[in-house]
Design an enzyme around this catalytic site. Sequence first.
Site, PDB file in Angstrom:
ATOM      1  N   ASP A   3      38.563  43.302  36.917  1.00 50.90           N
ATOM      2  CA  ASP A   3      38.840  42.085  37.689  1.00 50.90           C
ATOM      3  C   ASP A   3      38.376  40.856  36.902  1.00 50.90           C
ATOM      4  O   ASP A   3      38.577  39.716  37.341  1.00 50.90           O
ATOM      5  CB  ASP A   3      38.247  42.144  39.106  1.00 50.90           C
ATOM      6  CG  ASP A   3      36.736  42.235  39.118  1.00 50.90           C
ATOM      7  OD1 ASP A   3      36.125  42.372  38.043  1.00 50.90           O
ATOM      8  OD2 ASP A   3      36.151  42.166  40.223  1.00 50.90           O
ATOM      9  N   SER A   4      37.828  41.091  35.699  1.00 52.12           N
ATOM     10  CA  SER A   4      37.589  39.985  34.765  1.00 52.12           C
ATOM     11  C   SER A   4      38.901  39.252  34.481  1.00 52.12           C
ATOM     12  O   SER A   4      38.892  38.133  33.964  1.00 52.12           O
ATOM     13  CB  SER A   4      36.982  40.513  33.452  1.00 52.12           C
ATOM     14  OG  SER A   4      37.732  41.613  32.971  1.00 52.12           O
ATOM     15  N   ASP A  56      39.673  48.410  38.446  1.00 51.02           N
ATOM     16  CA  ASP A  56      38.638  47.752  39.246  1.00 51.02           C
ATOM     17  C   ASP A  56      39.137  47.536  40.668  1.00 51.02           C
ATOM     18  O   ASP A  56      40.272  47.089  40.870  1.00 51.02           O
ATOM     19  CB  ASP A  56      38.362  46.358  38.646  1.00 51.02           C
ATOM     20  CG  ASP A  56      36.933  46.217  38.161  1.00 51.02           C
ATOM     21  OD1 ASP A  56      36.069  47.021  38.557  1.00 51.02           O
ATOM     22  OD2 ASP A  56      36.691  45.284  37.364  1.00 51.02           O
ATOM     23  N   LYS A  75      36.737  51.608  40.046  1.00 42.82           N
ATOM     24  CA  LYS A  75      35.362  51.101  39.861  1.00 42.82           C
ATOM     25  C   LYS A  75      35.014  50.170  41.018  1.00 42.82           C
ATOM     26  O   LYS A  75      35.820  49.317  41.400  1.00 42.82           O
ATOM     27  CB  LYS A  75      35.225  50.368  38.530  1.00 42.82           C
ATOM     28  CG  LYS A  75      33.815  49.822  38.306  1.00 42.82           C
ATOM     29  CD  LYS A  75      33.570  49.435  36.868  1.00 42.82           C
ATOM     30  CE  LYS A  75      34.119  48.075  36.477  1.00 42.82           C
ATOM     31  NZ  LYS A  75      33.615  46.951  37.279  1.00 42.82           N
ATOM     32  N   GLU A 121      31.656  47.761  42.755  1.00 40.14           N
ATOM     33  CA  GLU A 121      30.378  47.103  42.468  1.00 40.14           C
ATOM     34  C   GLU A 121      29.455  47.201  43.678  1.00 40.14           C
ATOM     35  O   GLU A 121      29.840  46.792  44.785  1.00 40.14           O
ATOM     36  CB  GLU A 121      30.611  45.613  42.163  1.00 40.14           C
ATOM     37  CG  GLU A 121      31.469  45.371  40.942  1.00 40.14           C
ATOM     38  CD  GLU A 121      31.644  43.880  40.648  1.00 40.14           C
ATOM     39  OE1 GLU A 121      31.033  43.039  41.337  1.00 40.14           O
ATOM     40  OE2 GLU A 121      32.404  43.568  39.713  1.00 40.14           O
ATOM     41  N   GLU A 150      25.419  46.311  34.035  1.00 41.11           N
ATOM     42  CA  GLU A 150      25.751  45.038  33.382  1.00 41.11           C
ATOM     43  C   GLU A 150      24.535  44.107  33.406  1.00 41.11           C
ATOM     44  O   GLU A 150      23.923  43.894  34.479  1.00 41.11           O
ATOM     45  CB  GLU A 150      26.938  44.390  34.114  1.00 41.11           C
ATOM     46  CG  GLU A 150      27.342  43.037  33.525  1.00 41.11           C
ATOM     47  CD  GLU A 150      28.728  42.580  33.961  1.00 41.11           C
ATOM     48  OE1 GLU A 150      29.456  43.364  34.613  1.00 41.11           O
ATOM     49  OE2 GLU A 150      29.081  41.438  33.624  1.00 41.11           O
TER      50      GLU A 150
HETATM   51  O1  KIV Z   1      35.920  43.290  35.221  1.00 42.11           O
HETATM   52  C1  KIV Z   1      35.447  43.691  34.157  1.00 42.11           C
HETATM   53  O2  KIV Z   1      35.972  43.445  33.078  1.00 42.11           O
HETATM   54  C2  KIV Z   1      34.221  44.476  34.221  1.00 42.11           C
HETATM   55  C3  KIV Z   1      33.528  44.787  32.930  1.00 42.11           C
HETATM   56  C4  KIV Z   1      32.931  43.573  32.356  1.00 42.11           C
HETATM   57  C5  KIV Z   1      32.538  45.885  33.073  1.00 42.11           C
HETATM   58  O3  KIV Z   1      33.796  44.836  35.279  1.00 42.11           O
END
Ligand code: KIV
Length: 264
Positions: free
Chosen positions: A45-46, A84, A112, A114, A181
């Site tokens: 989600d970056s 994500d 993934k 969080e 992280e």
């Molecule tokens: O969204 C992302 O790119 C991430 C990584 C930085 C681990 O969660």
Amino acid sequence: MSKITSSTLRTFKTEGKKFTALTAYDASFANAFDSEGVDVLLVGDSMGMVLQGHNDTLPVTVNDIAYHTRCVRRGVERALLIADMPFMSYATPEQAMINAATLMQAGASMVKVEGGHWLLESVKMLTERGIPVCAHLGLTPQSVHVFGGFKIQGRDADNAQRILDEAKALEAAGAQLLVVECIPAPLAKTITEALTIPVIGIGAGADTDGQILVMHDVLGISSGYIPRFSKNYLKQTGEIRSAVRAYIDEVAQGIFPAEEHTFS
Ligand code: KIV
């Protein structure tokens, strides 16, 4: 060429073989990273920051991640593909199940999420229903407004203990991978040694089982701020595939991350 699965990563951990992960958002970059030997690709989600130009990851939607997961899937043959789950897409176990199913059907092999203790029920529910989970602790960017900025986590003893306890609980709930992280390197080392599942670090020192970076940072094209824990490999190699190979080699040899990329 055998496909990377969570069991492959567990074997790497047992053998002490460091592995690499990168974010990817489209088929062409994904294919280049995959064919150079990156083991894990994350549709992160970056993308909210590096693709969409926002200041944080909160505006990213399930549809955004699903679209880019479909693109990346077409470029990947070997790497494990993780998608994500974006902000508020897993606030309840039921939401987690419906949205994780969408991402798996878009081509992810794992999702993934969080967070710590509050997520245990969802992690168990997803895993039991056939959706492998990668957990994410430390500086979890979706909580940036709770943290009051992108700040290192786990610096004091109570917080470090909480993160360690949450890591163990997430593993017990069924998580098959963990990303940590921006935490101090000694804490990341303790977590890595305490868990049997592989731990992937970003800004967490050299002692985790694997490393992950955002592709735009590796290629030095992030707009504005480039995090201290990252490294611009394009600058030193001048070519994208060579940059990726240099990243893989430096992780394998324990050269990256160096002291200058680490919080102690
Ligand atoms: O969204 C992302 O790119 C991430 C990584 C930085 C681990 O969660």
